[in-house]
Motif scaffolding. Structure first.
Motif, PDB file in Angstrom:
ATOM      1  N   UNK A  80      44.361  32.000  30.929  1.00 37.05           N
ATOM      2  CA  UNK A  80      44.059  30.814  32.076  1.00 37.05           C
ATOM      3  C   UNK A  80      42.673  30.843  32.018  1.00 37.05           C
ATOM      4  N   UNK A  81      41.893  29.431  31.895  1.00 41.43           N
ATOM      5  CA  UNK A  81      40.461  29.218  31.731  1.00 41.43           C
ATOM      6  C   UNK A  81      39.986  28.939  33.220  1.00 41.43           C
ATOM      7  N   UNK A  82      39.082  29.490  33.534  1.00 36.86           N
ATOM      8  CA  UNK A  82      37.991  29.221  34.558  1.00 36.86           C
ATOM      9  C   UNK A  82      36.607  29.723  34.361  1.00 36.86           C
ATOM     10  N   UNK A  83      35.508  29.045  35.415  1.00 42.07           N
ATOM     11  CA  UNK A  83      34.255  29.262  35.064  1.00 42.07           C
ATOM     12  C   UNK A  83      34.157  30.888  34.965  1.00 42.07           C
ATOM     13  N   UNK A  84      34.817  31.510  35.726  1.00 41.62           N
ATOM     14  CA  UNK A  84      34.427  33.072  36.038  1.00 41.62           C
ATOM     15  C   UNK A  84      34.911  34.159  34.924  1.00 41.62           C
ATOM     16  N   UNK A  85      35.804  33.587  34.319  1.00 37.90           N
ATOM     17  CA  UNK A  85      36.366  34.320  32.893  1.00 37.90           C
ATOM     18  C   UNK A  85      37.371  33.928  32.240  1.00 37.90           C
ATOM     19  N   UNK A  86      37.885  34.155  30.987  1.00 36.62           N
ATOM     20  CA  UNK A  86      39.252  33.848  30.410  1.00 36.62           C
ATOM     21  C   UNK A  86      39.976  35.019  31.142  1.00 36.62           C
ATOM     22  N   UNK A  87      41.479  34.487  31.642  1.00 30.77           N
ATOM     23  CA  UNK A  87      42.307  35.389  32.353  1.00 30.77           C
ATOM     24  C   UNK A  87      43.601  35.494  31.415  1.00 30.77           C
ATOM     25  N   UNK A  88      43.770  36.831  31.103  1.00 26.00           N
ATOM     26  CA  UNK A  88      44.786  37.183  30.108  1.00 26.00           C
ATOM     27  C   UNK A  88      46.188  36.968  30.787  1.00 26.00           C
ATOM     28  N   UNK A  89      47.268  36.033  29.863  1.00 24.55           N
ATOM     29  CA  UNK A  89      48.443  35.864  30.573  1.00 24.55           C
ATOM     30  C   UNK A  89      49.585  36.432  29.365  1.00 24.55           C
ATOM     31  N   UNK A  90      49.509  36.182  28.256  1.00 22.77           N
ATOM     32  CA  UNK A  90      50.453  36.730  27.278  1.00 22.77           C
ATOM     33  C   UNK A  90      49.884  36.931  25.926  1.00 22.77           C
ATOM     34  N   UNK A  91      50.342  37.994  25.288  1.00 22.75           N
ATOM     35  CA  UNK A  91      51.518  38.828  25.537  1.00 22.75           C
ATOM     36  C   UNK A  91      51.175  39.652  26.786  1.00 22.75           C
ATOM     37  N   UNK A  92      52.260  40.526  27.129  1.00 20.79           N
ATOM     38  CA  UNK A  92      51.937  41.494  28.306  1.00 20.79           C
ATOM     39  C   UNK A  92      50.816  42.370  28.272  1.00 20.79           C
ATOM     40  N   UNK A  93      50.433  42.855  26.952  1.00 21.93           N
ATOM     41  CA  UNK A  93      49.466  43.655  26.965  1.00 21.93           C
ATOM     42  C   UNK A  93      48.025  43.185  27.422  1.00 21.93           C
ATOM     43  N   UNK A 166      29.128  29.859  28.277  1.00 19.25           N
ATOM     44  CA  UNK A 166      29.355  31.081  27.144  1.00 19.25           C
ATOM     45  C   UNK A 166      28.772  32.345  27.921  1.00 19.25           C
ATOM     46  N   UNK A 167      28.303  32.215  29.009  1.00 22.68           N
ATOM     47  CA  UNK A 167      27.770  33.822  29.628  1.00 22.68           C
ATOM     48  C   UNK A 167      29.042  34.443  30.417  1.00 22.68           C
ATOM     49  N   UNK A 168      29.997  33.793  30.763  1.00 22.88           N
ATOM     50  CA  UNK A 168      31.168  34.256  31.325  1.00 22.88           C
ATOM     51  C   UNK A 168      32.387  34.329  30.729  1.00 22.88           C
TER      52      UNK A 168
END
Length: 226
Positions: A80-93, A166-168
């Motif tokens: 998931x992409x938002x200004x605060x950070x990339x949010x991992x979704x898949x794979x489960x790891x 690029x900083x977050x």
């Protein structure tokens, strides 16, 4: 009075009087060093030789196909992409992690896919240690929009980043191994195995002919004690 002895059937006896008959279908050697079925006496038949070569070629083809199929598989990572950070979704790891480090294998193909969570403009870019873009997705600016980038991993890749933030929105890539054939002709291993198998199947009749010729030459030099 009838005797107790039975009469032997015609053709059942042999010159040595043993009465034993050769098994039906057994091979008899002829004067030219071949059996009656055309095979070399004491050796392999042409059909058996070709079958053996064909089996080798088939095994090579299966190995080539398996190698190509393995190389063709693409592993997908979803974020998931938002200004605060990339949010991992898949794979489960990586699920639920912020800016997770991704481990890649050099030479394998990957897809990095993301969904725009907050409606700000985002892209996903693969960079080297000098911040040069190696692969990059399109820019998406609508909440819910998606984009992806597909690439083959190389040791030069060090991070994935949104170049707008690029900083977050930045995280590390750890690439292990080397790209096979990097200093060669770049021919896939599966293709080489396939070519070798086909070549063997093509030359097997010639090899068998040479085999028969050598057997005849060897038997021709023998003398029979008189």
């Amino acid at each position: 009075m009838m005797g107790d002895a039975t009469t032997a059937e015609s053709g059942d006896s042999t010159p040595d009087g043993s009465g034993a008959r050769p098994a039906r279908g057994s091979e008899r050697a002829t004067g030219d060093g071949k059996n009656t079925d055309g095979s070399a006496a004491g050796g392999m038949t042409r059909r058996g030789f070709v079958r053996s070569a064909g089996a080798t070629a088939a095994a090579g083809t299966v190995a080539a196909v398996g190698a190509d199929e393995a190389a063709a598989q693409t592993q997908t990572y979803r974020f998931g992409g938002e200004v605060a950070a990339w949010r991992g979704r898949e794979p489960s790891a990586i699920s639920g992690q912020s800016n997770p480090t991704i481990e890649l294998r050099a030479g394998n193909e990957y897809e990095f896919w993301f969904e725009n969570i907050d409606g700000a403009p985002h892209n996903i870019t693969i960079q080297d240690a000098d911040s040069n873009a190696i692969a990059q997705s399109e820019l998406v600016s609508s909440q819910g929009a998606t984009a992806s980038v597909t690439f083959t991993a190389t040791p030069q890749m060090t991070q994935y980043i949104c170049t707008i933030h690029p900083t977050t929105m930045v995280a590390d890539l750890e690439v292990t191994g080397e790209v096979e054939g990097g200093g060669g002709l770049g021919v896939p291993f599966g293709a080489l195995v396939l070519v070798a198998g086909l070549a063997l199947a093509f030359v097997s009749p010639i090899l068998f002919a040479l085999f028969l010729f050598s057997r005849r030459g060897g038997s021709g030099g023998e003398t029979t004690a008189g």
